[in-house]
Design a protein around this motif. Structure first.
Motif, short mmCIF file in Angstrom:
data_model
loop_
_atom_site.label_atom_id
_atom_site.label_comp_id
_atom_site.label_asym_id
_atom_site.label_seq_id
_atom_site.Cartn_x
_atom_site.Cartn_y
_atom_site.Cartn_z
N GLY A 87 -53.13 3.10 30.62
CA GLY A 87 -52.36 3.36 29.41
C GLY A 87 -51.14 4.23 29.62
N ARG A 88 -50.92 4.68 30.84
CA ARG A 88 -49.78 5.53 31.16
C ARG A 88 -48.94 4.85 32.23
NH1 ARG A 88 -50.76 10.82 29.49
NH2 ARG A 88 -48.51 10.97 29.58
N VAL A 89 -47.70 5.29 32.38
CA VAL A 89 -46.78 4.71 33.38
C VAL A 89 -45.91 5.78 33.99
CG1 VAL A 89 -46.66 2.47 32.19
CG2 VAL A 89 -44.92 4.21 31.72
N MET A 90 -45.31 5.43 35.12
CA MET A 90 -44.24 6.20 35.73
C MET A 90 -43.14 5.20 36.04
SD MET A 90 -46.19 8.77 38.41
CE MET A 90 -45.06 10.16 38.42
N THR A 91 -41.91 5.66 36.04
CA THR A 91 -40.81 4.80 36.46
C THR A 91 -40.72 4.86 37.98
OG1 THR A 91 -39.10 6.51 36.41
CG2 THR A 91 -39.53 5.31 34.33
N TYR A 92 -39.97 3.92 38.55
CA TYR A 92 -39.76 3.95 40.00
C TYR A 92 -39.15 5.28 40.42
CZ TYR A 92 -40.63 -1.08 39.85
OH TYR A 92 -41.21 -2.31 39.66
N GLY A 93 -38.20 5.76 39.63
CA GLY A 93 -37.57 7.05 39.92
C GLY A 93 -38.52 8.21 39.77
N ASP A 94 -39.43 8.14 38.78
CA ASP A 94 -40.44 9.19 38.62
C ASP A 94 -41.31 9.31 39.86
OD1 ASP A 94 -39.63 9.63 35.95
OD2 ASP A 94 -41.27 8.43 35.11
N VAL A 95 -41.71 8.17 40.39
CA VAL A 95 -42.57 8.16 41.58
C VAL A 95 -41.84 8.82 42.74
CG1 VAL A 95 -43.72 6.70 43.29
CG2 VAL A 95 -43.92 6.15 40.85
N ALA A 96 -40.59 8.44 42.97
CA ALA A 96 -39.81 9.03 44.06
C ALA A 96 -39.63 10.53 43.85
CB ALA A 96 -38.45 8.34 44.17
N GLU A 97 -39.33 10.92 42.63
CA GLU A 97 -39.14 12.35 42.35
C GLU A 97 -40.44 13.12 42.56
OE1 GLU A 97 -38.06 15.20 38.56
OE2 GLU A 97 -37.21 13.18 38.62
N TYR A 98 -41.54 12.58 42.09
CA TYR A 98 -42.83 13.25 42.26
C TYR A 98 -43.14 13.44 43.75
CZ TYR A 98 -47.79 14.31 41.81
OH TYR A 98 -49.01 14.94 41.87
N LEU A 99 -42.87 12.41 44.55
CA LEU A 99 -43.15 12.49 45.99
C LEU A 99 -42.14 13.36 46.73
CD1 LEU A 99 -44.13 8.78 46.69
CD2 LEU A 99 -45.66 10.75 46.42
#
Length: 111
Positions: A30-42
């Protein structure tokens, strides 16, 4: 960073790809991350590198939980993503008659 730029299919999963896939598996239903969110998180790579990882290796993880910055699922895969969103209760909104993930309600920050 060679581990980010060398994302060609091989028998061994590159460390960056492993990080992307591990994070994708942790995104709650039920939740998502954007492609950019994933890169930023990592803290490395960018949206394109994340997208490349998902294209090459993402079929075994809940790939529909990683979306474009405008809330659209992966182009060409909407017909597979929408049933997953409905099953998981992911908040959606209509934009021009097209369903998109409501990022304000569905975005996950990794905590």
């Amino acid at each position: 960073m060679p581990e980010v730029t060398n994302l060609e299919p091989s028998d061994e999963l590159p460390p960056y790809a492993e990080s992307v896939l591990d994070l994708t598996e942790r995104i709650p239903p039920g939740r998502v991350m954007t492609y950019g969110d994933v890169a930023e998180y990592l803290g490395r790579g960018g949206p394109r590198q994340v997208g490349r990882v998902m294209a090459l290796y993402g079929s075994g993880v809940p790939w529909w939980r990683v979306v474009r910055a405008d809330g659209r699922p992966l182009p060409g895969h909407e017909h597979r993503a929408l049933p997953e969103y409905r099953t998981e209760g992911t908040p959606l909104r209509l934009v021009g008659g097209e369903p998109r993930v409501d990022l304000r309600a569905a975005r996950w920050d990794g905590r």
